[in-house]
Scaffold this motif. Sequence first.
Motif, PDB file in Angstrom:
ATOM      1  N   PRO A 215     -44.280   0.700   3.883  1.00  0.00           N
ATOM      2  CA  PRO A 215     -43.986   0.711   5.313  1.00  0.00           C
ATOM      3  C   PRO A 215     -44.024   2.160   5.806  1.00  0.00           C
ATOM      4  O   PRO A 215     -43.594   3.074   5.092  1.00  0.00           O
ATOM      5  N   TYR A 216     -44.563   2.360   6.997  1.00  0.00           N
ATOM      6  CA  TYR A 216     -44.625   3.712   7.551  1.00  0.00           C
ATOM      7  C   TYR A 216     -44.322   3.669   9.042  1.00  0.00           C
ATOM      8  O   TYR A 216     -44.306   2.597   9.663  1.00  0.00           O
ATOM      9  N   LEU A 217     -44.067   4.834   9.603  1.00  0.00           N
ATOM     10  CA  LEU A 217     -43.753   4.926  11.018  1.00  0.00           C
ATOM     11  C   LEU A 217     -44.244   6.248  11.573  1.00  0.00           C
ATOM     12  O   LEU A 217     -44.688   7.123  10.829  1.00  0.00           O
ATOM     13  N   CYS A 218     -44.163   6.368  12.884  1.00  0.00           N
ATOM     14  CA  CYS A 218     -44.396   7.650  13.550  1.00  0.00           C
ATOM     15  C   CYS A 218     -43.029   8.294  13.702  1.00  0.00           C
ATOM     16  O   CYS A 218     -42.145   7.716  14.344  1.00  0.00           O
ATOM     17  N   THR A 219     -42.830   9.448  13.103  1.00  0.00           N
ATOM     18  CA  THR A 219     -41.516  10.102  13.163  1.00  0.00           C
ATOM     19  C   THR A 219     -41.199  10.616  14.565  1.00  0.00           C
ATOM     20  O   THR A 219     -40.045  10.901  14.869  1.00  0.00           O
ATOM     21  N   LEU A 220     -42.204  10.720  15.425  1.00  0.00           N
ATOM     22  CA  LEU A 220     -41.992  11.161  16.801  1.00  0.00           C
ATOM     23  C   LEU A 220     -41.658   9.990  17.727  1.00  0.00           C
ATOM     24  O   LEU A 220     -41.078  10.177  18.792  1.00  0.00           O
ATOM     25  N   HIS A 221     -42.065   8.786  17.330  1.00  0.00           N
ATOM     26  CA  HIS A 221     -41.850   7.564  18.115  1.00  0.00           C
ATOM     27  C   HIS A 221     -41.497   6.469  17.113  1.00  0.00           C
ATOM     28  O   HIS A 221     -42.377   5.725  16.673  1.00  0.00           O
ATOM     29  N   THR A 222     -40.230   6.376  16.733  1.00  0.00           N
ATOM     30  CA  THR A 222     -39.826   5.564  15.575  1.00  0.00           C
ATOM     31  C   THR A 222     -39.962   4.056  15.776  1.00  0.00           C
ATOM     32  O   THR A 222     -39.792   3.309  14.820  1.00  0.00           O
ATOM     33  N   THR A 223     -40.290   3.612  16.989  1.00  0.00           N
ATOM     34  CA  THR A 223     -40.554   2.176  17.164  1.00  0.00           C
ATOM     35  C   THR A 223     -41.968   1.820  16.721  1.00  0.00           C
ATOM     36  O   THR A 223     -42.285   0.644  16.560  1.00  0.00           O
ATOM     37  N   MET A 224     -42.823   2.839  16.516  1.00  0.00           N
ATOM     38  CA  MET A 224     -44.182   2.606  16.023  1.00  0.00           C
ATOM     39  C   MET A 224     -44.131   2.460  14.504  1.00  0.00           C
ATOM     40  O   MET A 224     -43.769   3.406  13.807  1.00  0.00           O
ATOM     41  N   ARG A 225     -44.490   1.265  14.026  1.00  0.00           N
ATOM     42  CA  ARG A 225     -44.403   1.013  12.586  1.00  0.00           C
ATOM     43  C   ARG A 225     -45.631   0.273  12.085  1.00  0.00           C
ATOM     44  O   ARG A 225     -46.262  -0.475  12.824  1.00  0.00           O
ATOM     45  N   GLY A 226     -45.940   0.498  10.825  1.00  0.00           N
ATOM     46  CA  GLY A 226     -47.039  -0.188  10.169  1.00  0.00           C
ATOM     47  C   GLY A 226     -46.744  -0.333   8.697  1.00  0.00           C
ATOM     48  O   GLY A 226     -45.734   0.177   8.201  1.00  0.00           O
ATOM     49  N   THR A 227     -47.631  -1.011   7.992  1.00  0.00           N
ATOM     50  CA  THR A 227     -47.491  -1.181   6.544  1.00  0.00           C
ATOM     51  C   THR A 227     -48.848  -1.020   5.880  1.00  0.00           C
ATOM     52  O   THR A 227     -49.830  -1.642   6.307  1.00  0.00           O
ATOM     53  N   LEU A 228     -48.890  -0.184   4.873  1.00  0.00           N
ATOM     54  CA  LEU A 228     -50.075  -0.017   4.038  1.00  0.00           C
ATOM     55  C   LEU A 228     -49.785  -0.696   2.706  1.00  0.00           C
ATOM     56  O   LEU A 228     -48.798  -0.352   2.032  1.00  0.00           O
ATOM     57  N   ILE A 229     -50.623  -1.663   2.344  1.00  0.00           N
ATOM     58  CA  ILE A 229     -50.462  -2.390   1.073  1.00  0.00           C
ATOM     59  C   ILE A 229     -51.611  -1.967   0.170  1.00  0.00           C
ATOM     60  O   ILE A 229     -52.782  -2.100   0.541  1.00  0.00           O
ATOM     61  N   VAL A 230     -51.269  -1.455  -1.000  1.00  0.00           N
ATOM     62  CA  VAL A 230     -52.278  -0.970  -1.960  1.00  0.00           C
ATOM     63  C   VAL A 230     -52.260  -1.875  -3.180  1.00  0.00           C
ATOM     64  O   VAL A 230     -51.227  -2.047  -3.822  1.00  0.00           O
ATOM     65  N   GLN A 231     -53.433  -2.470  -3.483  1.00  0.00           N
ATOM     66  CA  GLN A 231     -53.542  -3.378  -4.636  1.00  0.00           C
ATOM     67  C   GLN A 231     -54.212  -2.688  -5.806  1.00  0.00           C
ATOM     68  O   GLN A 231     -54.968  -1.775  -5.636  1.00  0.00           O
TER      69      GLN A 231
END
Length: 93
Positions: A77-93
Amino acid sequence: MSLAGVSEAAAKTYVIVIEQMRFNPPALTVHRGDRVVWVNKDLFPHTATAMSKTFDSHEISPNASWSYVARQSGSYPYLCTLHTTMRGTLIVQ
């Protein structure tokens, strides 16, 4: 040729667009060795920072990009530290 050489040769590049205060796509699945490029199309800087500290783009300026090569399997899971409501997820297989 080693298996590592084969996986590197087959590596792909994926793009996540930062636009309208969102990561698009919000979740992305890649394989180890693949490159992920975040492209900022907003008018102000953003970051792509894994909550686990696995990766951190620092500020990506408008019309700029940052790339990361996924080396470890897992869900990040990741986010924008400047706008913490912006979130995403990178899944690595």
